[in-house]
Design a protein around this motif. Structure first.
Motif, PDB file in Angstrom:
ATOM      1  N   GLY A  54       0.805  -1.217   0.000  1.00 33.23           N
ATOM      2  CA  GLY A  54       0.000   0.000   0.000  1.00 33.23           C
ATOM      3  C   GLY A  54       0.837   1.265   0.000  1.00 33.23           C
ATOM      4  N   THR A  55       0.266   2.333  -0.501  1.00 36.20           N
ATOM      5  CA  THR A  55       0.871   3.673  -0.585  1.00 36.20           C
ATOM      6  C   THR A  55       2.311   3.663  -1.099  1.00 36.20           C
ATOM      7  N   GLY A  56       2.585   2.819  -2.080  1.00 33.88           N
ATOM      8  CA  GLY A  56       3.901   2.799  -2.707  1.00 33.88           C
ATOM      9  C   GLY A  56       4.970   2.037  -1.956  1.00 33.88           C
ATOM     10  N   GLU A  97       6.582   6.953 -12.872  1.00 36.39           N
ATOM     11  CA  GLU A  97       6.143   5.646 -12.385  1.00 36.39           C
ATOM     12  C   GLU A  97       7.324   4.692 -12.377  1.00 36.39           C
ATOM     13  N   ILE A  98       7.476   3.971 -11.282  1.00 36.46           N
ATOM     14  CA  ILE A  98       8.463   2.902 -11.232  1.00 36.46           C
ATOM     15  C   ILE A  98       7.784   1.667 -10.680  1.00 36.46           C
ATOM     16  N   SER A  99       8.325   0.512 -10.991  1.00 36.78           N
ATOM     17  CA  SER A  99       7.723  -0.732 -10.530  1.00 36.78           C
ATOM     18  C   SER A  99       8.165  -1.037  -9.104  1.00 36.78           C
ATOM     19  N   GLU A 100       7.636  -2.130  -8.569  1.00 42.60           N
ATOM     20  CA  GLU A 100       7.959  -2.521  -7.200  1.00 42.60           C
ATOM     21  C   GLU A 100       9.435  -2.828  -7.004  1.00 42.60           C
ATOM     22  N   GLU A 101      10.148  -3.134  -8.071  1.00 44.04           N
ATOM     23  CA  GLU A 101      11.535  -3.546  -7.933  1.00 44.04           C
ATOM     24  C   GLU A 101      12.552  -2.495  -8.364  1.00 44.04           C
ATOM     25  N   ASP A 102      12.110  -1.382  -8.925  1.00 42.17           N
ATOM     26  CA  ASP A 102      13.051  -0.415  -9.474  1.00 42.17           C
ATOM     27  C   ASP A 102      13.923   0.281  -8.441  1.00 42.17           C
ATOM     28  N   ASN A 103      13.493   0.332  -7.202  1.00 35.93           N
ATOM     29  CA  ASN A 103      14.317   1.000  -6.194  1.00 35.93           C
ATOM     30  C   ASN A 103      14.991   0.012  -5.242  1.00 35.93           C
ATOM     31  N   THR A 150      17.998 -24.578   0.550  1.00 36.97           N
ATOM     32  CA  THR A 150      17.343 -25.100   1.762  1.00 36.97           C
ATOM     33  C   THR A 150      15.841 -24.844   1.796  1.00 36.97           C
ATOM     34  N   GLY A 151      15.365 -23.861   1.032  1.00 37.00           N
ATOM     35  CA  GLY A 151      13.954 -23.482   1.068  1.00 37.00           C
ATOM     36  C   GLY A 151      13.622 -22.513   2.184  1.00 37.00           C
ATOM     37  N   ASN A 152      14.582 -22.173   3.032  1.00 36.46           N
ATOM     38  CA  ASN A 152      14.323 -21.254   4.138  1.00 36.46           C
ATOM     39  C   ASN A 152      14.071 -19.838   3.640  1.00 36.46           C
ATOM     40  N   VAL A 153      13.199 -19.134   4.364  1.00 36.84           N
ATOM     41  CA  VAL A 153      12.776 -17.779   3.993  1.00 36.84           C
ATOM     42  C   VAL A 153      13.357 -16.782   4.991  1.00 36.84           C
ATOM     43  N   TYR A 154      13.892 -15.677   4.460  1.00 43.47           N
ATOM     44  CA  TYR A 154      14.483 -14.621   5.282  1.00 43.47           C
ATOM     45  C   TYR A 154      13.854 -13.285   4.897  1.00 43.47           C
ATOM     46  N   ASP A 155      13.615 -12.445   5.903  1.00 37.97           N
ATOM     47  CA  ASP A 155      13.046 -11.122   5.648  1.00 37.97           C
ATOM     48  C   ASP A 155      14.065 -10.228   4.960  1.00 37.97           C
ATOM     49  N   LEU A 156      13.575  -9.393   4.054  1.00 37.48           N
ATOM     50  CA  LEU A 156      14.406  -8.353   3.463  1.00 37.48           C
ATOM     51  C   LEU A 156      14.309  -7.109   4.346  1.00 37.48           C
ATOM     52  N   PRO A 157      15.363  -6.303   4.387  1.00 39.82           N
ATOM     53  CA  PRO A 157      15.354  -5.113   5.245  1.00 39.82           C
ATOM     54  C   PRO A 157      14.611  -3.945   4.590  1.00 39.82           C
ATOM     55  N   LEU A 158      13.347  -4.155   4.277  1.00 39.03           N
ATOM     56  CA  LEU A 158      12.545  -3.139   3.592  1.00 39.03           C
ATOM     57  C   LEU A 158      11.573  -2.502   4.571  1.00 39.03           C
ATOM     58  N   THR A 159      11.618  -1.176   4.617  1.00 37.55           N
ATOM     59  CA  THR A 159      10.755  -0.421   5.520  1.00 37.55           C
ATOM     60  C   THR A 159      10.183   0.775   4.771  1.00 37.55           C
ATOM     61  N   GLU A 160       9.299   1.476   5.415  1.00 40.39           N
ATOM     62  CA  GLU A 160       8.746   2.698   4.828  1.00 40.39           C
ATOM     63  C   GLU A 160       9.854   3.711   4.551  1.00 40.39           C
ATOM     64  N   GLU A 161      10.878   3.710   5.377  1.00 40.02           N
ATOM     65  CA  GLU A 161      11.981   4.666   5.218  1.00 40.02           C
ATOM     66  C   GLU A 161      12.892   4.350   4.043  1.00 40.02           C
ATOM     67  N   ASN A 162      12.932   3.091   3.577  1.00 41.86           N
ATOM     68  CA  ASN A 162      13.901   2.780   2.525  1.00 41.86           C
ATOM     69  C   ASN A 162      13.326   2.093   1.289  1.00 41.86           C
ATOM     70  N   SER A 163      12.005   1.885   1.210  1.00 41.07           N
ATOM     71  CA  SER A 163      11.533   1.203   0.006  1.00 41.07           C
ATOM     72  C   SER A 163      10.232   1.749  -0.583  1.00 41.07           C
ATOM     73  N   THR A 164       9.837   2.953  -0.182  1.00 44.70           N
ATOM     74  CA  THR A 164       8.681   3.566  -0.819  1.00 44.70           C
ATOM     75  C   THR A 164       9.101   4.038  -2.205  1.00 44.70           C
ATOM     76  N   ARG A 165       8.232   3.825  -3.194  1.00 44.47           N
ATOM     77  CA  ARG A 165       8.609   4.118  -4.573  1.00 44.47           C
ATOM     78  C   ARG A 165       7.702   5.174  -5.185  1.00 44.47           C
ATOM     79  N   GLY A 166       8.174   5.782  -6.260  1.00 40.16           N
ATOM     80  CA  GLY A 166       7.387   6.742  -7.022  1.00 40.16           C
ATOM     81  C   GLY A 166       7.596   8.168  -6.544  1.00 40.16           C
ATOM     82  N   PHE A 167       7.742   9.089  -7.506  1.00 35.72           N
ATOM     83  CA  PHE A 167       7.891  10.501  -7.173  1.00 35.72           C
ATOM     84  C   PHE A 167       7.723  11.345  -8.430  1.00 35.72           C
ATOM     85  N   CYS A 168       7.470  12.589  -8.249  1.00 36.92           N
ATOM     86  CA  CYS A 168       7.451  13.592  -9.332  1.00 36.92           C
ATOM     87  C   CYS A 168       6.675  13.136 -10.557  1.00 36.92           C
TER      88      CYS A 168
END
Length: 187
Positions: free
Chosen positions: A86-88, A120-126, A99-117
Motif C-alpha cells: 500500500g501507498t507505494g 512511475e516505477i515498478s515494485e523492484e526499481d528502487n 534449503t527453502g528457508n525464507v528470510y526477511d528483506l530489510p525493507l521499511t517505509e523509510e527505505n523502500s517507498t517508490r514513485g515521485f514527481c
C-alpha cells in the motif's frame, strides 16, 4: 559486410567489457563486485519451507507462487520475492534455493517507498542487487519543483546493506543521500 575472425573477436571482447562494466557499476559509491557471493548454487531448487519464518507463514501464497517462477537473484543462491503493502511501499523476503528457508528483506517505509514527481516505477526499481553479490541497496526519492527555474531537485536516500551468509542476516553499511537538479519535462 564480411564477418572476419577479428570482427567476431572484437564483438565478444566488447560484450565482455560491457558485462563487466555493468557488474562493476557503482551505486551511491558502492560497487557490487566488491561484495562477491562465495559461489553460485547450481543444484535443484527445493520446496519453500513455510515454517522457516513468520513472514513465510503469513505470506505463504505470495511467496510460494513467486518462488516457483523465480530464478536466483542474489548472493549466489537466493530468490527475491516482493509484494506491495500500500501507498507505494514494497516489502519482501528471499528464499534460499538450496534449503527453502525464507528470510526477511530489510525493507521499511523509510527505505523502500517508490514513485515521485509523476514518474512511475515498478515494485523492484528502487531495489538494486546482483546474482553474484552480497550487496543490497534500496532507496527512496523525493523531489521539489522550482517553478521559477523550471527544475526539480531530486533527493535519493540510499540504504546500503550487506548480507552476512554465516549469520543469515543483513547489516546496514550506510545510509547516504544524493541530490541532483534536472529540468522539468515539458509536454
Amino acid at each position: 559486410m564480411k564477418i572476419t575472425k577479428t570482427k567476431v573477436f572484437f564483438f565478444f571482447l566488447t560484450a565482455i567489457i560491457l558485462t563487466n562494466h555493468s557488474f562493476a557499476q557503482k551505486v551511491a559509491g558502492y560497487s557490487f563486485d566488491k561484495y562477491p557471493a562465495k559461489e553460485i548454487y547450481k543444484g535443484q531448487k527445493v520446496k519453500v519451507n513455510l515454517k522457516s519464518s513468520n513472514t513465510a507463514n503469513s505470506y505463504r501464497t505470495e511467496i510460494t507462487n513467486q518462488y516457483n517462477e523465480s530464478k536466483i537473484d542474489f548472493a549466489g543462491k537466493y530468490s527475491f520475492i516482493f509484494w506491495g503493502a500500500g501507498t507505494g511501499l514494497t516489502i519482501g523476503a528471499m528464499v534460499d534455493n538450496k534449503t527453502g528457508n525464507v528470510y526477511d528483506l530489510p525493507l521499511t517505509e523509510e527505505n523502500s517507498t517508490r514513485g515521485f514527481c509523476g514518474y512511475e516505477i515498478s515494485e523492484e526499481d528502487n531495489k538494486l542487487y546482483k546474482k553474484n553479490s552480497n550487496l543490497f541497496i534500496t532507496f527512496t526519492w523525493s523531489c521539489e519543483e522550482n517553478e521559477i527555474t523550471k527544475t526539480n531537485v531530486i533527493t535519493k536516500n540510499y540504504s546500503i546493506f550487506i548480507w552476512d551468509e554465516a549469520n543469515k542476516k543483513f547489516s546496514l553499511l550506510k545510509n547516504k543521500t544524493e541530490k541532483k537538479t534536472e529540468k522539468i519535462p515539458t509536454e
